[in-house]
Each structure stands twice: as C-alpha cells, then as structure tokens.
Design an enzyme around this catalytic site. Structure first.
Site, PDB file in Angstrom:
ATOM      1  CG  HIS A 278      45.310  12.182  52.668  1.00 18.52           C
ATOM      2  ND1 HIS A 278      45.071  12.026  54.012  1.00 18.52           N
ATOM      3  CD2 HIS A 278      44.219  11.669  52.033  1.00 18.52           C
ATOM      4  CE1 HIS A 278      43.889  11.466  54.184  1.00 18.52           C
ATOM      5  NE2 HIS A 278      43.359  11.226  52.997  1.00 18.52           N
TER       6      HIS A 278
ATOM      7  CG  ASP B  70      47.552  13.837  55.481  1.00 15.16           C
ATOM      8  OD1 ASP B  70      46.793  14.623  54.886  1.00 15.16           O
ATOM      9  OD2 ASP B  70      47.242  12.670  55.774  1.00 15.16           O
TER      10      ASP B  70
ATOM     11  CB  SER C 299      41.583   8.776  53.652  1.00 12.21           C
ATOM     12  OG  SER C 299      40.934  10.021  53.651  1.00 12.21           O
TER      13      SER C 299
END
Length: 360
Positions: free
Chosen positions: A163, A128, A28
């Site tokens: 995610h 995600d 991320s």
C-alpha cells in the site's frame, strides 16, 4: 492536533492557470478523494490518477438496517471499501454508477458526461493488505460504466507492491511493505510512479528536471475552509511553482493528495506524539520526494498539495489525518455531503484552484 491558531502564512498566489486542464491524483484516502473531486468538478479536470482507491461514494454501497447512517458508512469504509472478506462482498459499481448519475441530476456534482474523454490511471499493488485489489478493480469498472474510453484508462495491477506510492528512492520502504510513510521503492528499472501518472493524464511531456528551478511555497489554507475544525485540514498547504510559471508563463494545475498519516502536520493522536515514520525530515516527503515536482518543473505544471490532518474531538473523528471519503466532516450524519461540491474539503480545494486560475 489541528493548530488553526498557527501564525499566518502568505496567501496562495493567482497564477493565471488554465482551469480547463486540471488533473488530480492521490494515494489511499487521497485516491478516494481524487475520485470524489474528479466527479464533483469534472468540467475542470482532464483526468485522475488513483493509487489504491475505491469508487465514488463507496462507503454507501450498503446501508445496514441496524446502523445509523454514520455508523453504516464507517463499517462500509472498513469492511466493504478496504478489505471485504470476499470480492463479492465489496463495493457494487453498478449501484454506485446509478448513485453518481442521480447525484449529478440533483446538481450536486458536474454532469457525468464530462468524464467520457477523460484519462484515468488506476493502480493496485498485488501485495496491498490495506485496500484490497478487488476494490480497486471496481473503481475501474465504475469509470468504464460511466463511459470512459478503454483507450484512455490505464489499469496496473501486476506489480507486487504494498500500500504505497512508488519511487526510485533507495531510502524508501521495500516494494511489498504496508507501513508508513506508505512510499515504497519501485521495481528495478521502473520510473517514479508520479511520472507515469502525469504522462498518462496529460499526454507527452518533457523529461523531468535533474535539478529543480522553481519553489515549493507554503500558503495559508484556512481562508479556503473558513478555519472550521470539522474540515480536518491543516493551517498550511503547499504548492510547487516552476520558475517558468513564476516568470509569467502558461500553466496548468495538478492536485496531489496525500494519504492517511502523510500530511506535514500528522500527529499520532492516540499516543499523543508525532508519528515516527513522519517525524522530520519525513513529514514532507509526499510533496518533496515522490517525483511530482521534477516532472512539473519542465512542463509548466503547478502541483497543489492540500493538507489534511488528524482531528479527534466530540464532532470530528479523523485521528489518522485521512481525507474524508465516508462522511466524518458532514454536519448532518443522516444526510452527508462529503461527496458533493458542497463538501467542506472539496469546496476548499476548488477554491484553491479558482485562486490559481485568477490573474495576479
């Protein structure tokens, strides 16, 4: 809140690491930062692992005429680089390649020609909902356009993951979840994702350790960013040092960059309390349960875990403890430097690497 007045910790040790063989990976915001660090100092790196991250200077893909630079970058970060309404509204890799080349010509990052023989591991979970798979696809196109060999680039986009970084730990979130601490269980039969990342970036490696021989050491980060609060970095950083390295053996360094809400000192600044997903014993999970240390232990790899943390004051707005990939740490909002060798976070991590490469 950042605790820059915390008691001092031991300094990071000089270990004589080979600084021509560094690698980096992240999730991320740590993935976006991995791209920035990789390009800023590509002469030091042999590759990068990018899990749910976009291309270099993604937040500058578009510059809306109605926004000042800071607002434009924030808007682009949210609605272009994370979740564009349609893929066509996402980042433009060709424009960002041109920006990267221009940035290198200005001497703000290493020459992009260093990237040609590097290795890339790029991952997007098909479930995600935080960073769209279409954005991560542009990261692949960005590196390809800069000359990375297709044979050196591994792209994984067919796993129904949310995610997260993936592990084999039964206590981690189910595969498709999109919630803190953003560490999910891999599909049945899969390995620790960190092992796949390290092996792709560094080549054939010895099997990971069943039991660690080395130590996870805490060191004082403040000397590397001069204690400036705008860095939005914690007082302490961490490094895993295998026993073979402690005994004077050769080593190389892998930088592992956590994502938002994953630093050891993350505090929910909105609600004024530690985030429950990161409460002890979970606040150190990125550096203790994701598998990096086991693979590093048997292969003479020092894993450096720099730590970002939440800062929300009159100057720096980073309440979720993300790495800076849109400009919150820049002193001049109209001329941000978050992507360059001069950026306070990139400079700090680079200084950590130089310390590890020094002779004791």
């Amino acid at each position: 809140m950042a605790d820059l007045d915390a008691p001092p910790a031991a300094p990071l040790s000089a270990l004589g690491a080979d600084l021509t063989q560094c690698s980096v990976s992240g999730l991320s915001s740590g993935a976006f930062m991995s791209v920035q660090l990789h390009l800023a100092h590509s002469s030091m790196f042999v590759g990068a692992g990018i899990v749910a991250g976009g291309p270099y200077r993604c937040a500058e893909t578009f510059r809306g005429a109605s926004f000042i630079a800071e607002d434009a970058n924030v808007q682009n970060a949210l609605f272009v680089c994370m979740n564009p309404l349609i893929p066509e509204a996402g980042p433009d890799p060709d424009r960002l390649v041109a920006i990267a080349r221009h940035t290198a010509r200005d001497g703000l990052i290493d020459p992009v020609e260093h990237l040609a023989d590097d290795r890339l591991y790029i991952f997007t979970g098909s479930a995600d909902t935080v960073v769209a798979s279409s954005v991560v696809q542009t990261t692949r196109r960005f590196y390809e356009a800069l000359g990375v060999s297709p044979a050196h680039l591994k792209f994984v986009g067919d796993v129904a993951a949310g995610h997260a970084l993936l592990t084999t730990n039964l206590e981690d979130n189910p595969l498709g979840e999109n919630r803190p601490p953003y560490i999910n269980r891999a599909p049945a039969g899969a390995r620790m994702q960190s092992w796949d990342i390290l092996e792709h970036l560094l080549g054939p490696l010895h099997a990971p350790a069943d039991r660690l021989s080395g130590r996870l050491v805490r060191f004082d980060q403040r000397e590397f960013f001069d204690g400036e609060s705008r860095a939005s970095m914690s007082a302490y950083g961490y490094a895993y040092v295998p026993r073979s390295v402690e005994e004077g053996g050769p080593c190389r360094v892998h930088v592992a960059l956590h994502g938002c809400k994953q630093g050891y000192n993350y505090v929910d600044l909105v609600n004024g309390r530690p985030d429950r997903a990161n409460d002890p014993p979970y606040g150190n999970r990125y550096m203790t349960t994701t598998g990096y240390n086991e693979m590093a232990d048997t292969n003479g790899i020092v894993v450096l875990y720099p730590q970002a943390e939440g800062t929300d004051n009159g100057f720096t707005q980073n309440p979720e403890g993300c790495w800076d990939w849109w400009g919150y740490s820049s002193t001049d909002v109209d001329h941000p430097d978050y992507y360059s060798q001069h950026a306070i976070q990139i400079r700090a991590i680079h200084r950590m690497l130089l310390r590890l490469g020094g002779a004791d």
